[in-house]
Motif scaffolding. Structure first.
Motif, PDB file in Angstrom:
ATOM      1  N   ILE A 180       0.848  -1.207   0.000  1.00  0.00           N
ATOM      2  CA  ILE A 180       0.000   0.000   0.000  1.00  0.00           C
ATOM      3  C   ILE A 180       0.876   1.246   0.000  1.00  0.00           C
ATOM      4  O   ILE A 180       0.607   2.207  -0.725  1.00  0.00           O
ATOM      5  N   GLY A 181       1.929   1.230   0.794  1.00  0.00           N
ATOM      6  CA  GLY A 181       2.852   2.363   0.847  1.00  0.00           C
ATOM      7  C   GLY A 181       3.537   2.589  -0.495  1.00  0.00           C
ATOM      8  O   GLY A 181       3.666   3.735  -0.947  1.00  0.00           O
ATOM      9  N   LEU A 182       3.943   1.506  -1.144  1.00  0.00           N
ATOM     10  CA  LEU A 182       4.582   1.636  -2.455  1.00  0.00           C
ATOM     11  C   LEU A 182       3.595   2.144  -3.504  1.00  0.00           C
ATOM     12  O   LEU A 182       3.959   2.931  -4.380  1.00  0.00           O
ATOM     13  N   ALA A 183       2.351   1.699  -3.409  1.00  0.00           N
ATOM     14  CA  ALA A 183       1.332   2.176  -4.351  1.00  0.00           C
ATOM     15  C   ALA A 183       1.103   3.669  -4.177  1.00  0.00           C
ATOM     16  O   ALA A 183       1.013   4.421  -5.166  1.00  0.00           O
ATOM     17  N   LEU A 184       1.000   4.122  -2.941  1.00  0.00           N
ATOM     18  CA  LEU A 184       0.811   5.557  -2.686  1.00  0.00           C
ATOM     19  C   LEU A 184       2.018   6.358  -3.153  1.00  0.00           C
ATOM     20  O   LEU A 184       1.862   7.441  -3.743  1.00  0.00           O
ATOM     21  N   LEU A 185       3.213   5.854  -2.911  1.00  0.00           N
ATOM     22  CA  LEU A 185       4.424   6.534  -3.367  1.00  0.00           C
ATOM     23  C   LEU A 185       4.450   6.618  -4.885  1.00  0.00           C
ATOM     24  O   LEU A 185       4.790   7.664  -5.457  1.00  0.00           O
ATOM     25  N   GLY A 186       4.060   5.556  -5.552  1.00  0.00           N
ATOM     26  CA  GLY A 186       4.008   5.562  -7.016  1.00  0.00           C
ATOM     27  C   GLY A 186       3.017   6.575  -7.547  1.00  0.00           C
ATOM     28  O   GLY A 186       3.277   7.254  -8.547  1.00  0.00           O
ATOM     29  N   MET A 187       1.867   6.695  -6.878  1.00  0.00           N
ATOM     30  CA  MET A 187       0.874   7.685  -7.315  1.00  0.00           C
ATOM     31  C   MET A 187       1.402   9.104  -7.139  1.00  0.00           C
ATOM     32  O   MET A 187       1.210   9.954  -8.010  1.00  0.00           O
ATOM     33  N   VAL A 188       2.075   9.360  -6.048  1.00  0.00           N
ATOM     34  CA  VAL A 188       2.632  10.704  -5.801  1.00  0.00           C
ATOM     35  C   VAL A 188       3.709  11.026  -6.827  1.00  0.00           C
ATOM     36  O   VAL A 188       3.730  12.125  -7.405  1.00  0.00           O
ATOM     37  N   ILE A 189       4.598  10.093  -7.085  1.00  0.00           N
ATOM     38  CA  ILE A 189       5.666  10.308  -8.068  1.00  0.00           C
ATOM     39  C   ILE A 189       5.071  10.490  -9.465  1.00  0.00           C
ATOM     40  O   ILE A 189       5.504  11.348 -10.233  1.00  0.00           O
ATOM     41  N   GLY A 190       4.066   9.688  -9.801  1.00  0.00           N
ATOM     42  CA  GLY A 190       3.412   9.821 -11.099  1.00  0.00           C
ATOM     43  C   GLY A 190       2.714  11.168 -11.261  1.00  0.00           C
ATOM     44  O   GLY A 190       2.797  11.793 -12.322  1.00  0.00           O
ATOM     45  N   ALA A 191       2.045  11.619 -10.221  1.00  0.00           N
ATOM     46  CA  ALA A 191       1.369  12.918 -10.283  1.00  0.00           C
ATOM     47  C   ALA A 191       2.390  14.045 -10.425  1.00  0.00           C
ATOM     48  O   ALA A 191       2.173  14.990 -11.197  1.00  0.00           O
TER      49      ALA A 191
END
Length: 55
Positions: A4-15
């Protein structure tokens, strides 16, 4: 929990990457958005298009 933490980090980096591209090369973002809209329209046609094809 780590996934879940990696998914959230990926979304932030993608945004953040999207916003950087939007500032520097907006034509790339427009092409990607248009391609995504075309894909969604081809996979999930709107109800009005379904009514036209069924008649």
């Amino acid at each position: 929990m780590g996934a879940i933490g990696l998914a959230l980090l990926g979304m932030v980096i993608g945004a953040a990457g999207t916003e950087i591209l939007r500032a520097n090369r907006p034509e790339v973002i427009d092409k990607v958005e248009n391609a995504a809209k075309g894909f969604v329209d081809s996979v999930f046609p709107s109800r009005s298009e379904e009514e036209k094809t069924s008649k």
